[in-house]
Design a protein around this motif. Structure first.
Motif, PDB file in Angstrom:
ATOM      1  N   LEU A 135       0.839  -1.199   0.000  1.00  0.00           N
ATOM      2  CA  LEU A 135       0.000   0.000   0.000  1.00  0.00           C
ATOM      3  C   LEU A 135       0.870   1.245   0.000  1.00  0.00           C
ATOM      4  O   LEU A 135       1.636   1.485   0.934  1.00  0.00           O
ATOM      5  CB  LEU A 135      -0.913   0.004   1.232  1.00  0.00           C
ATOM      6  N   GLY A 136       0.742   2.031  -1.070  1.00  0.00           N
ATOM      7  CA  GLY A 136       1.437   3.315  -1.104  1.00  0.00           C
ATOM      8  C   GLY A 136       0.773   4.288  -0.151  1.00  0.00           C
ATOM      9  O   GLY A 136       1.399   4.861   0.740  1.00  0.00           O
ATOM     10  N   ALA A 137      -0.546   4.482  -0.334  1.00  0.00           N
ATOM     11  CA  ALA A 137      -1.295   5.385   0.541  1.00  0.00           C
ATOM     12  C   ALA A 137      -2.783   5.070   0.455  1.00  0.00           C
ATOM     13  O   ALA A 137      -3.293   4.729  -0.612  1.00  0.00           O
ATOM     14  CB  ALA A 137      -1.050   6.837   0.143  1.00  0.00           C
ATOM     15  N   LYS A 138      -3.445   5.201   1.599  1.00  0.00           N
ATOM     16  CA  LYS A 138      -4.904   5.121   1.661  1.00  0.00           C
ATOM     17  C   LYS A 138      -5.385   6.366   2.381  1.00  0.00           C
ATOM     18  O   LYS A 138      -4.966   6.637   3.511  1.00  0.00           O
ATOM     19  CB  LYS A 138      -5.384   3.886   2.421  1.00  0.00           C
ATOM     20  N   ALA A 139      -6.267   7.117   1.738  1.00  0.00           N
ATOM     21  CA  ALA A 139      -6.894   8.276   2.367  1.00  0.00           C
ATOM     22  C   ALA A 139      -8.317   7.875   2.752  1.00  0.00           C
ATOM     23  O   ALA A 139      -9.106   7.477   1.896  1.00  0.00           O
ATOM     24  CB  ALA A 139      -6.905   9.460   1.413  1.00  0.00           C
ATOM     25  N   TYR A 140      -8.617   7.944   4.028  1.00  0.00           N
ATOM     26  CA  TYR A 140      -9.954   7.627   4.544  1.00  0.00           C
ATOM     27  C   TYR A 140     -10.804   8.885   4.363  1.00  0.00           C
ATOM     28  O   TYR A 140     -10.617   9.873   5.081  1.00  0.00           O
ATOM     29  CB  TYR A 140      -9.885   7.242   6.021  1.00  0.00           C
ATOM     30  N   LEU A 141     -11.711   8.850   3.407  1.00  0.00           N
ATOM     31  CA  LEU A 141     -12.428  10.050   2.976  1.00  0.00           C
ATOM     32  C   LEU A 141     -13.912   9.967   3.297  1.00  0.00           C
ATOM     33  O   LEU A 141     -14.523   8.899   3.195  1.00  0.00           O
ATOM     34  CB  LEU A 141     -12.288  10.222   1.465  1.00  0.00           C
ATOM     35  N   ILE A 142     -14.472  11.133   3.634  1.00  0.00           N
ATOM     36  CA  ILE A 142     -15.927  11.257   3.738  1.00  0.00           C
ATOM     37  C   ILE A 142     -16.376  12.538   3.048  1.00  0.00           C
ATOM     38  O   ILE A 142     -15.598  13.487   2.882  1.00  0.00           O
ATOM     39  CB  ILE A 142     -16.437  11.264   5.206  1.00  0.00           C
ATOM     40  N   ALA A 160       5.355  13.434   7.144  1.00  0.00           N
ATOM     41  CA  ALA A 160       5.513  11.998   7.338  1.00  0.00           C
ATOM     42  C   ALA A 160       4.173  11.296   7.166  1.00  0.00           C
ATOM     43  O   ALA A 160       3.220  11.588   7.871  1.00  0.00           O
ATOM     44  CB  ALA A 160       6.091  11.719   8.710  1.00  0.00           C
ATOM     45  N   ALA A 161       4.102  10.409   6.201  1.00  0.00           N
ATOM     46  CA  ALA A 161       2.949   9.515   5.994  1.00  0.00           C
ATOM     47  C   ALA A 161       1.619  10.251   5.862  1.00  0.00           C
ATOM     48  O   ALA A 161       0.584   9.717   6.192  1.00  0.00           O
ATOM     49  CB  ALA A 161       2.873   8.491   7.111  1.00  0.00           C
ATOM     50  N   ASP A 169     -14.730  16.857  -6.760  1.00  0.00           N
ATOM     51  CA  ASP A 169     -15.396  16.509  -5.512  1.00  0.00           C
ATOM     52  C   ASP A 169     -14.429  16.720  -4.357  1.00  0.00           C
ATOM     53  O   ASP A 169     -13.293  16.233  -4.395  1.00  0.00           O
ATOM     54  CB  ASP A 169     -15.839  15.044  -5.544  1.00  0.00           C
ATOM     55  N   VAL A 170     -14.874  17.444  -3.326  1.00  0.00           N
ATOM     56  CA  VAL A 170     -14.044  17.714  -2.154  1.00  0.00           C
ATOM     57  C   VAL A 170     -14.443  16.749  -1.039  1.00  0.00           C
ATOM     58  O   VAL A 170     -15.625  16.581  -0.737  1.00  0.00           O
ATOM     59  CB  VAL A 170     -14.210  19.170  -1.676  1.00  0.00           C
ATOM     60  N   PHE A 171     -13.442  16.111  -0.447  1.00  0.00           N
ATOM     61  CA  PHE A 171     -13.637  15.156   0.637  1.00  0.00           C
ATOM     62  C   PHE A 171     -12.902  15.636   1.880  1.00  0.00           C
ATOM     63  O   PHE A 171     -11.856  16.270   1.776  1.00  0.00           O
ATOM     64  CB  PHE A 171     -13.066  13.781   0.259  1.00  0.00           C
ATOM     65  N   GLN A 172     -13.422  15.285   3.033  1.00  0.00           N
ATOM     66  CA  GLN A 172     -12.693  15.450   4.282  1.00  0.00           C
ATOM     67  C   GLN A 172     -11.814  14.216   4.468  1.00  0.00           C
ATOM     68  O   GLN A 172     -12.260  13.094   4.218  1.00  0.00           O
ATOM     69  CB  GLN A 172     -13.666  15.567   5.454  1.00  0.00           C
ATOM     70  N   VAL A 173     -10.584  14.419   4.910  1.00  0.00           N
ATOM     71  CA  VAL A 173      -9.669  13.309   5.171  1.00  0.00           C
ATOM     72  C   VAL A 173      -9.670  13.036   6.672  1.00  0.00           C
ATOM     73  O   VAL A 173      -9.340  13.918   7.461  1.00  0.00           O
ATOM     74  CB  VAL A 173      -8.240  13.623   4.694  1.00  0.00           C
ATOM     75  N   LEU A 174     -10.045  11.812   7.049  1.00  0.00           N
ATOM     76  CA  LEU A 174     -10.071  11.442   8.460  1.00  0.00           C
ATOM     77  C   LEU A 174      -8.751  10.831   8.929  1.00  0.00           C
ATOM     78  O   LEU A 174      -8.394  10.921  10.098  1.00  0.00           O
ATOM     79  CB  LEU A 174     -11.211  10.454   8.719  1.00  0.00           C
ATOM     80  N   HIS A 175      -8.044  10.188   8.012  1.00  0.00           N
ATOM     81  CA  HIS A 175      -6.778   9.521   8.352  1.00  0.00           C
ATOM     82  C   HIS A 175      -6.086   9.174   7.039  1.00  0.00           C
ATOM     83  O   HIS A 175      -6.744   8.993   6.014  1.00  0.00           O
ATOM     84  CB  HIS A 175      -7.056   8.241   9.155  1.00  0.00           C
ATOM     85  N   VAL A 176      -4.774   9.094   7.065  1.00  0.00           N
ATOM     86  CA  VAL A 176      -4.011   8.593   5.922  1.00  0.00           C
ATOM     87  C   VAL A 176      -3.099   7.478   6.421  1.00  0.00           C
ATOM     88  O   VAL A 176      -2.331   7.673   7.367  1.00  0.00           O
ATOM     89  CB  VAL A 176      -3.168   9.703   5.250  1.00  0.00           C
ATOM     90  N   SER A 177      -3.204   6.318   5.808  1.00  0.00           N
ATOM     91  CA  SER A 177      -2.245   5.231   6.009  1.00  0.00           C
ATOM     92  C   SER A 177      -1.319   5.267   4.803  1.00  0.00           C
ATOM     93  O   SER A 177      -1.793   5.204   3.668  1.00  0.00           O
ATOM     94  CB  SER A 177      -2.953   3.869   6.065  1.00  0.00           C
TER      95      SER A 177
END
Length: 197
Positions: free
Chosen positions: A36-43, A105-106, A176-184
């Protein structure tokens, strides 16, 4: 690089605090996921940033198909299926990736993401379009507050995609604009910079 996203559209009166709590409790589980390069948890929340819907819509950049497959056929995605049903998983072939001037970082400090989808008309010179998308990705990440950006194409539907993550809540841009709750982002630094061909 492979880009991937699924969208879970929720009722208009859904308590988005449930999704926030879910991500707070489980988001860290992919912080060291291989491939996994990156996962953005979006809402998106109905009425916020012009969103017509409440939606949970995680976005992934995969370094390896093995990583993506391990997620899809493993416990991570099965948890989504068990809780929300099986969503359609959209995926795009990577064209370009760039880290931004606001490198952290991350992906720490990520607040918002913009996703822009573009239908590719018949007759479009594909090589020229791919080069333009790669150049635009690099331009995006030179803007203040950009953490990272990617461009990709789905050659089945001929849709191009731009995705960018920002350290402020109201980034300028179309889409589309999303809020980012966390990034892995366990392998963000392994994502190849620049064009992918």
């Amino acid at each position: 690089m492979h880009a991937m996203q699924y969208e879970i559209t929720l009722p208009a009166d859904y308590d988005m605090g449930i999704i926030r709590e879910r991500v707070a409790a489980k988001g860290h589980l992919l912080d060291d996921f291989p491939g996994l390069g990156a996962k953005a948890y979006l809402i998106r929340e109905r009425g916020v940033d012009d969103s017509p819907v409440n939606q949970y819509a995680p976005f992934y950049l995969w370094n390896t198909p093995e990583g993506m497959n391990s997620f899809l056929w493993g416990r991570g995605f099965q948890g989504i299926v068990d809780d929300f049903g099986r969503p359609e998983v959209q995926h795009w072939t990577g064209l370009a990736f760039a880290r931004g001037a606001a490198r952290s970082a991350a992906g720490a400090g990520a607040k918002a993401a913009i996703r822009r989808r573009i239908r590719i008309p018949a007759g479009t010179h594909l090589g020229g379009l791919a080069s333009e998308l790669a150049e635009e990705t690099a331009r995006l990440t030179r803007q203040k507050g950009a953490l990272f950006a990617a461009a990709a194409i789905d050659p089945r539907t001929w849709e191009a995609l731009h995705f960018s993550v920002w350290d402020h809540e109201s980034p300028k841009g179309q889409g589309d604009v999303f809020q980012v709750l966390h990034v892995s982002a366990p392998e963000r630094d392994l994502l190849a910079q620049g064009r992918q061909w």
